[in-house]
Design a protein around this motif. Structure first.
Motif, short mmCIF file in Angstrom:
data_model
loop_
_atom_site.label_atom_id
_atom_site.label_comp_id
_atom_site.label_asym_id
_atom_site.label_seq_id
_atom_site.Cartn_x
_atom_site.Cartn_y
_atom_site.Cartn_z
N ASP A 85 22.76 -36.53 3.41
CA ASP A 85 23.59 -35.45 2.87
C ASP A 85 23.70 -34.32 3.91
OD1 ASP A 85 24.99 -33.80 1.16
OD2 ASP A 85 23.22 -33.15 0.03
N LYS A 87 23.96 -31.27 3.56
CA LYS A 87 23.15 -30.11 3.17
C LYS A 87 21.74 -30.19 3.74
CE LYS A 87 25.69 -29.12 -1.04
NZ LYS A 87 25.66 -29.06 -2.50
N GLN A 88 21.25 -31.42 3.94
CA GLN A 88 19.92 -31.60 4.52
C GLN A 88 19.89 -31.09 5.96
OE1 GLN A 88 17.04 -32.83 3.07
NE2 GLN A 88 18.13 -32.89 1.13
N GLU A 90 21.84 -28.75 7.15
CA GLU A 90 21.90 -27.29 7.06
C GLU A 90 20.50 -26.74 6.83
OE1 GLU A 90 24.73 -26.07 4.11
OE2 GLU A 90 26.31 -27.31 4.97
#
Length: 139
Positions: A85, A87-88, A90
Motif C-alpha cells: 500500500d 500509505k506504508q 508514506e
C-alpha cells in the motif's frame, strides 16, 4: 514447481538476506499469508499475497513464481509483484524525517561547536593561566 517453503522463498526472492533470518521472521509472527501467521515450513503457492512486517512498515508481495534457489536482483520482478500500500511508504518517509526532527538536543554525537567548547573548558591555556602566572603569586 507449484509450491515452495515460505522461508526458502523469502530468501530466494531476496526479501531477506539469509534463510535463517527469514525463518526467524516467520517464527516471530512477522510473516503472514491471508492475515494468518505462518511457520517457516508452510508452502507458498502462485497468486498468494505474502505480507512481511519490517518495522515501521508492512510490505506485501504477490507470488508470481515459487522458487527455492536464490536469483539475481535483475530477476526479482519475475518472482513477485510488490503490492504494498502506498500509505506504508508514506509512513516510512515520515519516520525517516521524524528521526531527525524529534531528536532531543544534546543526544547523539557532539557537534563541532560543542566539541570546541568542551576543549576550551578543559584546556587551561585558553583561560589565560600560564606557568609564569604561578611565579607571580609567590612574591
Amino acid at each position: 514447481m507449484n509450491e515452495a517453503r515460505i522461508d526458502k522463498w523469502l530468501w530466494a526472492s531476496r526479501i531477506f538476506k539469509t534463510r535463517s533470518i527469514a525463518a526467524d521472521a516467520c517464527k516471530n509472527g512477522r510473516v503472514t499469508i491471508g492475515g494468518m501467521n505462518v511457520k517457516p515450513s508452510r508452502p507458498v503457492k502462485v497468486g498468494e499475497v505474502v505480507s512481511v512486517r519490517k518495522p515501521p512498515i508492512t510490505y506485501s508481495f504477490r507470488v508470481l513464481q515459487c522458487i527455492e534457489q536464490r536469483v539475481g536482483a535483475k530477476l526479482v520482478p519475475e518472482i513477485y509483484e510488490n503490492v504494498t500500500d502506498p500509505k506504508q511508504y508514506e509512513l516510512l518517509e515520515m519516520s525517516r524525517i521524524s528521526g531527525f526532527v524529534d531528536r532531543a538536543r544534546g543526544t547523539g554525537r557532539p557537534t563541532k561547536r560543542d566539541r570546541r567548547q568542551m576543549d576550551a573548558f578543559v584546556d587551561p591555556v585558553l583561560f589565560g593561566f600560564d606557568e609564569e602566572d604561578d611565579d607571580l603569586d609567590e612574591d
